[in-house]
Design an enzyme around this catalytic site. Sequence first.
Site, PDB file in Angstrom:
ATOM      1  CE1 TYR A   1      22.448  79.278   1.580  1.00  0.00           C
ATOM      2  CE2 TYR A   1      21.006  77.391   1.335  1.00  0.00           C
ATOM      3  CZ  TYR A   1      22.257  77.953   1.263  1.00  0.00           C
ATOM      4  OH  TYR A   1      23.318  77.180   0.878  1.00  0.00           O
TER       5      TYR A   1
ATOM      6  NE  ARG B   1      21.106  73.879   0.351  1.00  0.00           N
ATOM      7  CZ  ARG B   1      19.902  73.868  -0.207  1.00  0.00           C
ATOM      8  NH1 ARG B   1      19.021  72.950   0.117  1.00  0.00           N
ATOM      9  NH2 ARG B   1      19.575  74.761  -1.109  1.00  0.00           N
TER      10      ARG B   1
ATOM     11  CB  CYS C   1      19.027  75.767  22.562  1.00  0.00           C
ATOM     12  SG  CYS C   1      19.272  74.283  23.523  1.00  0.00           S
ATOM     13  CD  GLU C   2      20.163  79.452  17.821  1.00  0.00           C
ATOM     14  OE1 GLU C   2      19.310  80.319  17.504  1.00  0.00           O
ATOM     15  OE2 GLU C   2      21.241  79.719  18.372  1.00  0.00           O
TER      16      GLU C   2
ATOM     17  CD  GLU D   1      33.600  78.090 -11.737  1.00  0.00           C
ATOM     18  OE1 GLU D   1      32.704  78.670 -11.081  1.00  0.00           O
ATOM     19  OE2 GLU D   1      34.693  78.628 -11.960  1.00  0.00           O
ATOM     20  N   PRO D   2      29.981  73.000 -11.914  1.00  0.00           N
ATOM     21  CG  PRO D   2      29.499  70.897 -12.861  1.00  0.00           C
ATOM     22  CD  PRO D   2      30.450  72.071 -12.962  1.00  0.00           C
ATOM     23  N   GLY D   3      28.271  72.062  -8.915  1.00  0.00           N
ATOM     24  CA  GLY D   3      28.412  71.399  -7.622  1.00  0.00           C
ATOM     25  C   GLY D   3      27.152  70.614  -7.321  1.00  0.00           C
ATOM     26  NE  ARG D   4      21.996  73.932  -5.537  1.00  0.00           N
ATOM     27  CZ  ARG D   4      21.970  74.368  -4.283  1.00  0.00           C
ATOM     28  NH1 ARG D   4      21.401  73.634  -3.351  1.00  0.00           N
ATOM     29  NH2 ARG D   4      22.491  75.542  -3.967  1.00  0.00           N
TER      30      ARG D   4
ATOM     31  N   GLY E   1      25.584  76.413 -10.894  1.00  0.00           N
ATOM     32  CA  GLY E   1      24.245  76.921 -10.600  1.00  0.00           C
ATOM     33  C   GLY E   1      23.094  76.089 -11.091  1.00  0.00           C
TER      34      GLY E   1
END
Length: 404
Positions: free
Chosen positions: A311, A307, A338-339, A268-271, A233
């Site tokens: 969000y 992303r 097409c969104e 548990e780092p990812g980012r 996080g």
Amino acid sequence: MKYKNKQFFIENLSAEKIAKKFGTPAYVYSYEKIRNNILNFKKNFNTINPLICFSVKSNSNLKILNLINKFNLGADVVSKGELTIALKAKIKPDKIVFSGVGKTLDELKFAINKKILLINTESENEIVEIEKIARKNNRKVNIGIRFNPDTDAKTLKNISTGKKENKFGLTKNKFLEILDKYKHSKFINIICLSVHIGSQITNHVPYKNMLLIINKLIEKSKYNFEYIDLGGGMGIQYEKNSNKLNYIKYKNLIKSFLKKNNSKIIFEPGRSIVGDAGYLISKIIYIKSTNSKNFVILDSAMNDLLRPALYGAKHRILPAKLNKKKILKKHEFVGPICETTDKFLKVPKYQKLNQGDTVIICDVGAYGMVLSSNYNMRPKPAEILVNKDLAKVIKKRQKLSSII
Ligand SMILES: *Cc1c(COP(=O)(O)O)cnc(C)c1O
């Protein structure tokens, strides 16, 4: 800045040159950035000597995982697929933790068979299934129990995971009830209490609250957990002057927590390991000018980088070549899909851009390629790893034929 002679550089190669050689859109990662992020992370926490398990869901490219292994990190996985690729990258099973609310029987059997460090369980039903498998194999299986501390991570609502209305973990009473019920099991070994309150956290206060609540829970349980898994996080700076997590404060909070609890910390780092090491190099297909703004239509889209649409995340977009001509008009960077939500960024002004120019979408190393899809029958982009003067394809651009 990363500009030399007005050209944007990733290590020793200009973005323009990379675009020319490998085509666009392309995810490009910097070896040096990943290495520095890992070394800094280790240095920040060296006095508490944690086990660092890289969150594979943030970036699961095999060559990136090879790097993760080279720097001696373990892995946090959330599916059989992630566990398989982590093992393929030679990450040792005794450094792998398995998280997630819905592990299937097949996934549990696979993980138990591979003798990973622990399975972080999130419901009693899951523990029941693990106990059955363990009994059948006459084994004692290591598990963690994920606690939901009902802590506000103060991050984007959709990446917050530690509130009681979120599906993750167990409430205090249920946690204590399960602990009591299974702590003398012949087939289950409860070695870990785990939490993960959300992602992109830039303030230490949510972590402080989380630690206080865990501390109370441990006191109440009178149980000695060999491991405390604090999840990941840790946030990064997506914008120039945005808030930054104070690692020293977080470390000191953990240090005082450890004075009362004799456990090994797992992260548990990812980012924070790969986020700012990735760039999505794109080309401008058209610039459509209206009275109120310029739509800059890129060749990358929400299928390549989800992303912003998923969000409302913001990623800086930089030109590959700087010029001095400012256009004082709103610019909206969009993809060709097409969104209506297929848009990346709105800015009040930008330098003069032209059709065919190269631009760089920044900080896409985490939750970038892993969230890509084939929507609109668009093949997935290539992935490139740059190390000094060397650029290597670490995943080929998907061929159209392979998705037909
Ligand atoms: C997603 C996730 C992580 C990684 O979060 P980051 O914000 O990328 O550090 C760690 N642990 C669990 C259980 C997760 O779901």
